[in-house]
Design a protein around this motif. Structure first.
Motif, PDB file in Angstrom:
ATOM      1  N   PHE A  32       3.081  14.960  -4.548  1.00  0.00           N
ATOM      2  CA  PHE A  32       2.812  15.506  -3.363  1.00  0.00           C
ATOM      3  C   PHE A  32       2.181  16.871  -3.305  1.00  0.00           C
ATOM      4  N   LEU A  48       1.230  17.245   2.864  1.00  0.00           N
ATOM      5  CA  LEU A  48       1.788  16.608   1.785  1.00  0.00           C
ATOM      6  C   LEU A  48       2.447  17.721   1.321  1.00  0.00           C
ATOM      7  N   ALA A  54      -5.181  11.585  -2.735  1.00  0.00           N
ATOM      8  CA  ALA A  54      -4.674  11.260  -1.206  1.00  0.00           C
ATOM      9  C   ALA A  54      -4.094   9.694  -1.686  1.00  0.00           C
ATOM     10  N   ALA A  94      -0.849   9.462  -3.959  1.00  0.00           N
ATOM     11  CA  ALA A  94       0.308  10.189  -3.446  1.00  0.00           C
ATOM     12  C   ALA A  94       1.006   9.130  -2.245  1.00  0.00           C
ATOM     13  N   MET A  95      -0.096   8.715  -1.352  1.00  0.00           N
ATOM     14  CA  MET A  95       0.522   7.884  -0.314  1.00  0.00           C
ATOM     15  C   MET A  95       1.434   6.767  -0.853  1.00  0.00           C
ATOM     16  N   TYR A 149       1.682   8.204   8.809  1.00  0.00           N
ATOM     17  CA  TYR A 149       0.376   8.563   7.953  1.00  0.00           C
ATOM     18  C   TYR A 149      -0.903   7.805   8.556  1.00  0.00           C
ATOM     19  N   CYS A 172       3.697  13.347   7.606  1.00  0.00           N
ATOM     20  CA  CYS A 172       3.017  11.891   7.374  1.00  0.00           C
ATOM     21  C   CYS A 172       1.766  12.066   8.268  1.00  0.00           C
ATOM     22  N   ALA A 189      -0.839  14.521   7.550  1.00  0.00           N
ATOM     23  CA  ALA A 189      -1.691  14.297   6.222  1.00  0.00           C
ATOM     24  C   ALA A 189      -2.625  13.031   6.681  1.00  0.00           C
ATOM     25  N   GLY A 234      -1.748  17.781  -2.268  1.00  0.00           N
ATOM     26  CA  GLY A 234      -1.889  18.866  -1.113  1.00  0.00           C
ATOM     27  C   GLY A 234      -2.682  19.836  -1.385  1.00  0.00           C
ATOM     28  N   ILE A 288       4.992   7.406  -0.755  1.00  0.00           N
ATOM     29  CA  ILE A 288       5.753   7.961   0.459  1.00  0.00           C
ATOM     30  C   ILE A 288       7.067   7.215   0.547  1.00  0.00           C
TER      31      ILE A 288
END
Length: 397
Positions: free
Chosen positions: A373, A296, A232, A235-236, A261, A312, A315, A377, A239
């Motif tokens: 992503f 995601l 998590a 990946a964040m 997010y 966003c 997620a 996910g 973004i």
């Protein structure tokens, strides 16, 4: 059980608010560099993956130093250590503001991450010390709400500030936030004579950590949160840069979209009690995994820029649904050394993040930004189903 006497009487009336301000500052610092990665890459003439060292360095320092601050909080008082950590973090952000090059900026981020490490886990541990288990998830959700607002502000405002007056001033504002939040908490402790309660057993750091890890339930929670952090949070971090590369949006716009997010997480904190009553912990974990998957995976293949804020937000809502469940379980890992236990929990989360960001950075430089992503996910959906099936582990496991 170690208990801060600050929980008694009027002396503690404003402590939850002050803890929230410290957590706001620490989470703003954690996410501030996400939006700045493209401008830092241009400023120092490096690739996006190389610029990501400022994110990785903070996460590693933040994670490893949890192991140092947890036992300190148990021994000398969680609130006092939180306040001092916030004030020390101010120094790291001033150093970042003055950094002459990328290596110096990475070193400043290491200092900032190390000093901020004890804030959030010790705040959670303080709530665990002073609230019965059945009331903790709601209280933790309120604390997380402050942290989410910090993350949201860090992602959005850093891009806005960089666009207006330059990226360095984002760190100057962070230094000011730490000065105010840490100073207010320390002032409250001194004026109200709030002192830590005695610790029943002063174990060595290694012995205390060994006692926690020796329990199967603890190992389970720590393993899951490491994987969660890698998927998590890794990946964040990409973004904003993904949005800038894919759609050519400004720093401020990329940060604002990524901050959705945090808005999703904030919405979760407002609905946490209601959702918990309706779905229970296992159902909440399943819901979190589903929304993470939708957000995601669809983010990796968004049909238009207009869908990005929705993805966003989905997620973010899903992440906090899953993570808040794990946080609540973690408060029961070691009730007699809750500061050390929550610090170890946070350490695993951010070690996972550093691994995830490293892999995502390599993918961004050599493969496709969307791949991170997609993997995150699917992985989080599977992880959430496993967590839900197992249910809350017993402290005696």
């Amino acid at each position: 059980m170690s208990r801060d006497h600050s929980s008694q009487g009027g002396a503690a009336s404003n402590i939850p608010f002050l803890l929230g301000t410290c957590c706001f500052s620490s989470m703003a610092a954690l996410r501030a560099c996400d939006t700045l990665l493209p401008v830092l890459a241009d400023e120092f003439a490096v690739t996006l993956g190389q610029a990501a060292r400022v994110v990785i360095a903070f996460a590693i320092a933040y994670g490893l130093f949890q192991l140092f601050f947890g036992p300190l909080g148990d021994r000398y008082g969680k609130l006092r250590i939180i306040a001092l950590g916030a004030l020390a973090s101010m120094v790291g952000n001033i150093a970042a503001f003055l950094s002459p090059g990328l290596d110096a900026l990475v070193a400043a981020r290491i200092l900032s991450g190390a000093c901020a490490a004890g804030i959030f886990p010790l705040a959670m541990a303080w709530l665990g010390d002073n609230l019965p288990y059945e009331k903790r998830q709601a209280a933790l959700a309120r604390l997380v709400s402050a942290g989410v607002m910090g993350m949201l502000s860090g992602q959005w405002l850093s891009g806005l500030i960089a666009q207006w007056v330059g990226w360095r001033f984002a760190f100057l504002i962070l230094a000011f936030l730490f000065l105010v939040s840490g100073g207010m908490l320390l002032h409250a402790l001194r004026n109200q004579k709030v002192e830590p309660g005695p610790v029943k057993a002063r174990l060595s750091v290694l012995q205390g950590l060994r006692n926690i890890i020796s329990r199967p339930a603890s190992r389970w929670i720590l393993t899951v949160v490491t994987i969660e952090g890698a998927l998590a949070l890794g990946a964040m971090a990409f973004i904003p840069s993904f949005l800038q590369r894919q759609y050519g949006v400004s720093l401020a716009m990329a940060g604002a979209i990524a901050a959705c997010y945090g808005l999703g997480g904030l919405l979760y904190t407002r609905l946490a009690v209601r959702l918990l009553g309706r779905f229970g912990e296992s159902g909440l974990a399943r819901l979190g995994g589903l929304l993470l998957f939708l957000g995601l995976v669809s983010f990796a293949y968004i049909p238009s820029l207009a869908w990005a804020p929705v993805a966003c937000a989905l997620a973010g809502f899903g992440f906090y649904g899953l993570h808040n469940t794990l946080q609540t379980n973690a408060t029961q890992m070691a009730p007699a050394a809750r500061g050390a236990a929550m610090s170890l929990f946070a350490c695993c989360l951010f070690i996972g993040q550093s691994l995830g960001v490293s892999v995502a950075a390599w993918a961004a430089d050599h493969l496709s930004g969307a791949l991170a992503f997609l993997i995150a996910g699917i992985g989080l959906f599977v992880l959430a189903q496993i967590v839900a099936r197992r249910g809350p582990p017993s402290v005696t496991d």
